[in-house]
Design a protein around this motif. Structure first.
Motif, PDB file in Angstrom:
ATOM      1  N   PHE A   1      49.485  34.797  48.247  1.00 52.99           N
ATOM      2  CA  PHE A   1      50.731  34.658  47.401  1.00 52.99           C
ATOM      3  C   PHE A   1      51.889  34.948  48.350  1.00 52.99           C
ATOM      4  O   PHE A   1      52.828  34.140  48.364  1.00 52.99           O
ATOM      5  N   VAL A   2      52.085  35.990  49.049  1.00 54.60           N
ATOM      6  CA  VAL A   2      53.214  36.515  49.806  1.00 54.60           C
ATOM      7  C   VAL A   2      53.401  35.520  50.934  1.00 54.60           C
ATOM      8  O   VAL A   2      54.675  35.314  51.292  1.00 54.60           O
ATOM      9  N   ARG A   3      52.350  34.955  51.400  1.00 59.34           N
ATOM     10  CA  ARG A   3      52.283  34.074  52.643  1.00 59.34           C
ATOM     11  C   ARG A   3      53.258  32.930  52.150  1.00 59.34           C
ATOM     12  O   ARG A   3      54.026  32.356  52.962  1.00 59.34           O
TER      13      ARG A   3
ATOM     14  N   THR B   1      55.816  46.200  48.982  1.00 58.59           N
ATOM     15  CA  THR B   1      57.079  45.538  48.923  1.00 58.59           C
ATOM     16  C   THR B   1      57.137  44.526  50.176  1.00 58.59           C
ATOM     17  O   THR B   1      56.830  44.941  50.980  1.00 58.59           O
ATOM     18  N   VAL B   2      57.963  43.472  49.788  1.00 59.94           N
ATOM     19  CA  VAL B   2      58.175  42.526  51.017  1.00 59.94           C
ATOM     20  C   VAL B   2      59.636  42.262  50.818  1.00 59.94           C
ATOM     21  O   VAL B   2      60.223  41.984  49.865  1.00 59.94           O
ATOM     22  N   HIS B   3      60.537  42.529  51.797  1.00 59.83           N
ATOM     23  CA  HIS B   3      61.801  42.191  52.054  1.00 59.83           C
ATOM     24  C   HIS B   3      61.957  41.331  53.118  1.00 59.83           C
ATOM     25  O   HIS B   3      61.842  41.790  54.208  1.00 59.83           O
TER      26      HIS B   3
ATOM     27  N   ILE C   1      61.424  40.644  58.481  1.00 56.51           N
ATOM     28  CA  ILE C   1      60.622  40.800  57.280  1.00 56.51           C
ATOM     29  C   ILE C   1      60.315  42.594  57.398  1.00 56.51           C
ATOM     30  O   ILE C   1      59.910  43.083  58.655  1.00 56.51           O
ATOM     31  N   GLU C   2      60.351  43.016  56.413  1.00 59.30           N
ATOM     32  CA  GLU C   2      59.886  44.625  55.805  1.00 59.30           C
ATOM     33  C   GLU C   2      58.921  44.435  54.830  1.00 59.30           C
ATOM     34  O   GLU C   2      58.951  43.961  53.977  1.00 59.30           O
ATOM     35  N   VAL C   3      57.885  45.199  55.259  1.00 60.28           N
ATOM     36  CA  VAL C   3      56.711  45.482  54.167  1.00 60.28           C
ATOM     37  C   VAL C   3      56.573  46.669  54.097  1.00 60.28           C
ATOM     38  O   VAL C   3      56.337  47.674  55.117  1.00 60.28           O
TER      39      VAL C   3
END
Length: 163
Positions: A31-33, A84-86, A96-98
């Motif tokens: 989903f995040v991809r 979280t993904v920012h 990209i921050e996870v």
């Protein structure tokens, strides 16, 4: 570039940003991809879709694995079940921050040829212009990757400074 050289929050005010909070489950990874790919296409950064989605997939999978390990070690306690993904873009960089609840820093591993795991940070280092991590707020950690945006002269890029 070696990790821990640069913090994304030192890269200037983002022009665009998206933040996702996801359950730390395997189904969240694809989903995040897809979400990152859609966002990058909307921002006109189609050339970065492949490397960014590969990196965010690796980082999200690591967050899910960290949550699984925490749930295993604290079966009756409260373990964080999210990450979280920012995604943000400044005039010169894409970040990209996870973030997840694990305070364990990312450590490169040596993987044997037959090993299924242990190559993620090598992959991230190969695909991103830089990567690193910093402690989360109030706990955990955030792992980031950054790319210099095409068409921006090197002299116009922010200087990287040690913390």
């Amino acid at each position: 570039m070696s990790p821990d050289v640069f913090r994304p929050d030192k890269g200037g005010e983002p022009l665009e940003a998206e933040r996702l909070c996801l359950l730390a489950l395997a189904v969240s990874v694809p989903f995040v991809r897809r979400a990152v790919a859609k966002c990058l296409s909307a921002w006109g950064l189609d050339d970065l879709v492949l490397p960014c989605t590969q990196v965010v997939t690796e980082l999200a999978a690591n967050s899910v694995a960290a949550a699984d390990a925490e749930r295993t070690s604290k079966p009756h306690g409260r373990a964080s079940g999210t990450f979280t993904v920012h995604l943000s873009r400044t005039p010169t960089r894409l970040f990209i921050e996870v973030g997840d609840a694990s305070s364990e820093p990312p450590r490169p591993q040596t993987a044997a040829e037959q090993d299924e795991n242990g190559r993620g940070l090598i992959l991230i280092e190969a695909l991103a212009d830089c990567w690193g991590w910093y402690p989360g707020d109030p706990e955990g950690k955030v792992v980031y990757a950054a790319w210099n945006l095409p068409g921006v002269p090197t002299a116009a890029r922010p200087t990287e400074a040690r913390q």
